[in-house]
Motif scaffolding. Structure first.
Motif: not given
Length: 228
Positions: A17-33
Motif C-alpha cells: 500500500y505504501r508503494g501505491a500511495l507513493t505512486d498516487v501522490l507522485g502522479v497527482l503532484a507532478h500532474g499539478s506541477l
C-alpha cells in the motif's frame, strides 16, 4: 466538486500500500506541477490582460495544489522528488502531443484535458486512507478559477461558428490522450494496479470507472458548446 468514494481502510504500514500511495501522490503532484507550468506559459497566448490574469490565477491554483500535496507527502515520510520521478517522461510526452496551437485550444485543454485528469485522480482517491483522501480531495477541488473559460469559448463559437468543429475534434483528441495516459498509469505501474485490485475493484469496476470518465468529459464538452 464531484464526490469521491469512501476511503480505504488498508493499514498505512502495509508495504504494498505504501508503494501505491507513493505512486498516487507522485502522479497527482507532478500532474499539478506540469499543469501549472503549462497554463502559465499559455497565458502568453491570451489576447487581453484580463484573460492573461485569469489564466495566471488558474496556474497559481494548480501550483498551490502541488505545494499542498508535496507538504502532505513529506508528512507521510515520502520524498516528493522520488515519488514524481517515474512520471516526468510520460507527462512531458503527453504535453508535447497535446501542445495547443492557439489560445482557444489552450483554453479547451485547461478545461477539458485537466478535467479528465482530475476525474481520474478523484477515482483513485477512493482507494487510499482517509488522511490522504482528504489531501487529494482538496488538491482536486475544481474552484471557480476555471469557469472563465466557458463564456470565452462559447463567445468564440458564436463569432466564428467554424471553430465548433475544430475545437470539438481537439476536445476529443484531448480525451483520447488523457485516457491513454490514465490507463498507462493504472496498468504500467504495478503498485497502482495492485491498489485497484487490492481495493476490491475488479475489471468490470475498472471499466465502469473509465465509463464515468467519458461521461464527465461529455458534460464538460457540452458546457463549452462543443460536441463530444
Amino acid at each position: 466538486m464531484t464526490d469521491v468514494p469512501p476511503a480505504t481502510t488498508r493499514p498505512a504500514d502495509d508495504a504494498a500500500y505504501r508503494g501505491a500511495l507513493t505512486d498516487v501522490l507522485g502522479v497527482l503532484a507532478h500532474g499539478s506541477l506540469m499543469a501549472s507550468l503549462r497554463m502559465a506559459a499559455d497565458a502568453d497566448l491570451a489576447p487581453t490582460l484580463g484573460l492573461k490574469t485569469a489564466m495566471a490565477q488558474l496556474a497559481f491554483a494548480e501550483f498551490k495544489a502541488f505545494s499542498d500535496l508535496t507538504n502532505h507527502m513529506r508528512g507521510e515520510g515520502i520524498d516528493p522528488q522520488q515519488a514524481m520521478a517515474p512520471f516526468v517522461v510520460p507527462f512531458a510526452a503527453f504535453h508535447e502531443r497535446t501542445r495547443p496551437s492557439d489560445w482557444l485550444e489552450a483554453l479547451v485543454k485547461a478545461y477539458v484535458g485537466e478535467g479528465v485528469a482530475k476525474d481520474f485522480y478523484r477515482e483513485l482517491a477512493g482507494f487510499v486512507d482517509e488522511r490522504t483522501m482528504v489531501a487529494m480531495t482538496a488538491a482536486l477541488d475544481e474552484s471557480d478559477e476555471a469557469e472563465f473559460i466557458v463564456p470565452v469559448v462559447r463567445a468564440a463559437l458564436v463569432t466564428d461558428p467554424r471553430t465548433v468543429g475544430r475545437l470539438s475534434l481537439w476536445g476529443r483528441r484531448l480525451m483520447g490522450e488523457a485516457l491513454s495516459q490514465a490507463q498507462a498509469v493504472a496498468v504500467e505501474r504495478d503498485a497502482l494496479a495492485n491498489l485497484l485490485v487490492g481495493g476490491e475493484a475488479d475489471l468490470t469496476q475498472v471499466g465502469d470507472m473509465f465509463a464515468r470518465l467519458r461521461e464527465r468529459h461529455q458534460e464538460r464538452m457540452n458546457r463549452l458548446g462543443l460536441s463530444s
